[in-house]
Design a protein around this motif. Structure first.
Motif, mmCIF file in Angstrom:
data_model
loop_
_atom_site.group_PDB
_atom_site.id
_atom_site.type_symbol
_atom_site.label_atom_id
_atom_site.label_comp_id
_atom_site.label_asym_id
_atom_site.label_seq_id
_atom_site.Cartn_x
_atom_site.Cartn_y
_atom_site.Cartn_z
ATOM 1 N N ARG A 1 -0.112 -8.619 -6.271
ATOM 2 C CA ARG A 1 0.577 -8.797 -7.547
ATOM 3 C C ARG A 1 -0.325 -8.408 -8.719
ATOM 4 O O ARG A 1 0.127 -7.784 -9.692
ATOM 5 C CB ARG A 1 1.054 -10.242 -7.671
ATOM 6 C CG ARG A 1 2.166 -10.564 -6.688
ATOM 7 C CD ARG A 1 2.553 -12.028 -6.703
ATOM 8 N NE ARG A 1 3.658 -12.273 -5.764
ATOM 9 C CZ ARG A 1 4.011 -13.466 -5.315
ATOM 10 N NH1 ARG A 1 3.366 -14.553 -5.725
ATOM 11 N NH2 ARG A 1 5.012 -13.590 -4.471
ATOM 12 N N ARG A 2 -1.596 -8.747 -8.619
ATOM 13 C CA ARG A 2 -2.538 -8.403 -9.690
ATOM 14 C C ARG A 2 -2.700 -6.897 -9.814
ATOM 15 O O ARG A 2 -2.881 -6.363 -10.915
ATOM 16 C CB ARG A 2 -3.889 -9.085 -9.425
ATOM 17 C CG ARG A 2 -4.929 -8.857 -10.515
ATOM 18 C CD ARG A 2 -6.105 -9.821 -10.347
ATOM 19 N NE ARG A 2 -6.655 -9.752 -9.001
ATOM 20 C CZ ARG A 2 -7.536 -8.829 -8.622
ATOM 21 N NH1 ARG A 2 -7.930 -7.892 -9.459
ATOM 22 N NH2 ARG A 2 -8.017 -8.840 -7.383
ATOM 23 N N LEU A 3 -2.635 -6.185 -8.691
ATOM 24 C CA LEU A 3 -2.721 -4.729 -8.715
ATOM 25 C C LEU A 3 -1.591 -4.130 -9.547
ATOM 26 O O LEU A 3 -1.820 -3.270 -10.412
ATOM 27 C CB LEU A 3 -2.671 -4.200 -7.276
ATOM 28 C CG LEU A 3 -2.628 -2.684 -7.088
ATOM 29 C CD1 LEU A 3 -3.868 -2.019 -7.671
ATOM 30 C CD2 LEU A 3 -2.476 -2.349 -5.602
ATOM 31 N N PHE A 4 -0.377 -4.598 -9.312
ATOM 32 C CA PHE A 4 0.761 -4.079 -10.077
ATOM 33 C C PHE A 4 0.767 -4.614 -11.510
ATOM 34 O O PHE A 4 1.222 -3.924 -12.425
ATOM 35 C CB PHE A 4 2.067 -4.388 -9.350
ATOM 36 C CG PHE A 4 2.293 -3.486 -8.167
ATOM 37 C CD1 PHE A 4 2.966 -2.292 -8.313
ATOM 38 C CD2 PHE A 4 1.799 -3.822 -6.915
ATOM 39 C CE1 PHE A 4 3.161 -1.444 -7.238
ATOM 40 C CE2 PHE A 4 1.984 -2.978 -5.821
ATOM 41 C CZ PHE A 4 2.662 -1.781 -5.987
ATOM 42 N N ASP B 1 0.002 -3.697 -17.386
ATOM 43 C CA ASP B 1 -0.843 -4.003 -18.537
ATOM 44 C C ASP B 1 -1.508 -2.751 -19.102
ATOM 45 O O ASP B 1 -1.616 -2.590 -20.327
ATOM 46 C CB ASP B 1 -1.924 -5.019 -18.152
ATOM 47 C CG ASP B 1 -1.349 -6.390 -17.809
ATOM 48 O OD1 ASP B 1 -0.185 -6.650 -18.174
ATOM 49 O OD2 ASP B 1 -2.061 -7.184 -17.176
ATOM 50 N N ALA B 2 -1.960 -1.863 -18.213
ATOM 51 C CA ALA B 2 -2.704 -0.686 -18.658
ATOM 52 C C ALA B 2 -1.795 0.438 -19.130
ATOM 53 O O ALA B 2 -2.106 1.131 -20.111
ATOM 54 C CB ALA B 2 -3.605 -0.184 -17.532
ATOM 55 N N GLN C 1 7.042 -5.031 -1.069
ATOM 56 C CA GLN C 1 7.787 -6.046 -1.814
ATOM 57 C C GLN C 1 7.475 -5.984 -3.304
ATOM 58 O O GLN C 1 8.379 -5.953 -4.154
ATOM 59 C CB GLN C 1 7.451 -7.434 -1.291
ATOM 60 C CG GLN C 1 8.179 -8.562 -2.013
ATOM 61 C CD GLN C 1 7.627 -9.925 -1.667
ATOM 62 O OE1 GLN C 1 6.547 -10.289 -2.131
ATOM 63 N NE2 GLN C 1 8.362 -10.678 -0.840
ATOM 64 N N GLU C 2 6.194 -5.960 -3.642
ATOM 65 C CA GLU C 2 5.819 -5.977 -5.052
ATOM 66 C C GLU C 2 6.180 -4.666 -5.735
ATOM 67 O O GLU C 2 6.599 -4.660 -6.900
ATOM 68 C CB GLU C 2 4.325 -6.274 -5.203
ATOM 69 C CG GLU C 2 3.921 -6.720 -6.589
ATOM 70 C CD GLU C 2 4.593 -8.022 -7.020
ATOM 71 O OE1 GLU C 2 4.704 -8.238 -8.253
ATOM 72 O OE2 GLU C 2 5.006 -8.823 -6.150
ATOM 73 N N ALA C 3 6.044 -3.545 -5.007
ATOM 74 C CA ALA C 3 6.476 -2.266 -5.568
ATOM 75 C C ALA C 3 7.966 -2.303 -5.876
ATOM 76 O O ALA C 3 8.415 -1.823 -6.923
ATOM 77 C CB ALA C 3 6.155 -1.134 -4.603
ATOM 78 N N GLY C 4 8.754 -2.884 -4.972
ATOM 79 C CA GLY C 4 10.188 -2.989 -5.205
ATOM 80 C C GLY C 4 10.519 -3.819 -6.422
ATOM 81 O O GLY C 4 11.508 -3.563 -7.116
ATOM 82 N N ARG C 5 9.715 -4.823 -6.700
ATOM 83 C CA ARG C 5 9.928 -5.654 -7.881
ATOM 84 C C ARG C 5 9.514 -4.946 -9.170
ATOM 85 O O ARG C 5 10.135 -5.123 -10.213
ATOM 86 C CB ARG C 5 9.113 -6.944 -7.762
ATOM 87 C CG ARG C 5 9.672 -7.959 -6.792
ATOM 88 C CD ARG C 5 8.740 -9.151 -6.690
ATOM 89 N NE ARG C 5 9.327 -10.221 -5.884
ATOM 90 C CZ ARG C 5 8.619 -11.112 -5.200
ATOM 91 N NH1 ARG C 5 7.298 -11.063 -5.233
ATOM 92 N NH2 ARG C 5 9.222 -12.053 -4.498
#
Length: 249
Positions: free
Chosen positions: A74-77, A82-83, A126-130
């Motif tokens: 999650r922090r990666l995404f 953020d960037a 999962q996180e990419a899909g979100r």
């Protein structure tokens, strides 16, 4: 329809600091993408990849994380948002190779292999899909052993096998947002991850099973991944096997 180009897009590359992931990061940046370069242990490689991209006029940032930890995924995404304000393409090249007979495999071996090859891959998807913008692209790195009949790689091929099922389910679930989800499954790649698992004799055998008598080169895989991230938008829920005809059946 969204323009099929990487220019102005944001790409998150799991394991994006070196080898195949490093080349993907550099090429995506060359094609105009802003790149979030994930790394686990090799900070110097990640910093060099970012430096190379920035030196060529591109934009990139490095993020350390253990992708078997959902909070780190999650922090990666979060970093991409953020960037750069969001993310459009997510490529996961992370994985771990182990060649070991079933009768010698320990519980720790099993947990480690399925952690990085299955759990991390699942929660990356999962996180990419979100987090991906509509018309996004999710690409995971599999292995041609998914279609092979061989010994020794039970936890590696077994750990990668769920990727096909994760991908098919995600392709259906994310289709209403026009997000494609695919697996690229190369043959044995000529990288430092491959050689410690094999004897010189087996290396020559693997070479003999593919076109031109050679191992898969990372330079031959990047165009496939780039295609799926751009013009190959109509592919989804698929496993592609760019392996030079490699087989161990």
């Amino acid at each position: 329809m969204a323009e099929n180009t990487l220019r102005g897009k944001v790409a998150v590359v799991g394991g994006g600091e070196k080898n195949l992931g490093g080349l993907i990061s550099r090429k995506f940046a060359e094609y105009g993408a802003k790149v979030v370069v994930h790394y686990h242990g090799s900070q110097s490689d990640a910093e060099q990849t970012v430096k190379d991209i920035q030196g060529a006029g591109g934009q990139a940032v490095a993020v350390q994380g253990d992708l078997t930890q959902v909070a780190d995924v999650r922090r990666l995404f979060d970093t991409a948002v953020d960037a750069y304000g969001g993310a459009d393409v997510a490529v996961n090249t992370t994985g771990m190779v182990l060649r070991k007979p079933i009768l010698e495999t320990t519980e720790d071996d099993y947990d480690r292999m399925f952690g990085i090859n299955a759990k991390a891959a699942y929660f990356f998807i999962q996180e990419a899909g979100r987090r991906l913008n509509d018309h996004g692209r999710i690409i995971s790195l599999g292995t041609s052993l998914l279609a092979a009949f061989t010994d020794g790689y039970s936890t590696y091929a077994g750990g990668k096998a769920p990727l096909e099922h994760f991908t098919r389910a995600a392709a259906k679930e994310f289709a209403d947002r026009s997000i494609s989800v695919n697996v690229v499954a190369p043959g044995p790649m000529d990288t430092p991850f491959f050689y410690p698992q094999e004897s010189p004799e087996r290396v020559e055998f693997h070479k003999s099973q593919a076109l031109g008598g050679q191992l898969t080169q990372i330079e031959d895989i990047v165009p496939v991944i780039t295609f799926l991230a751009t013009d190959g938008w109509w592919f989804t829920g698929q496993t592609l096997f760019p392996n030079g005809g490699y087989t161990t059946r």
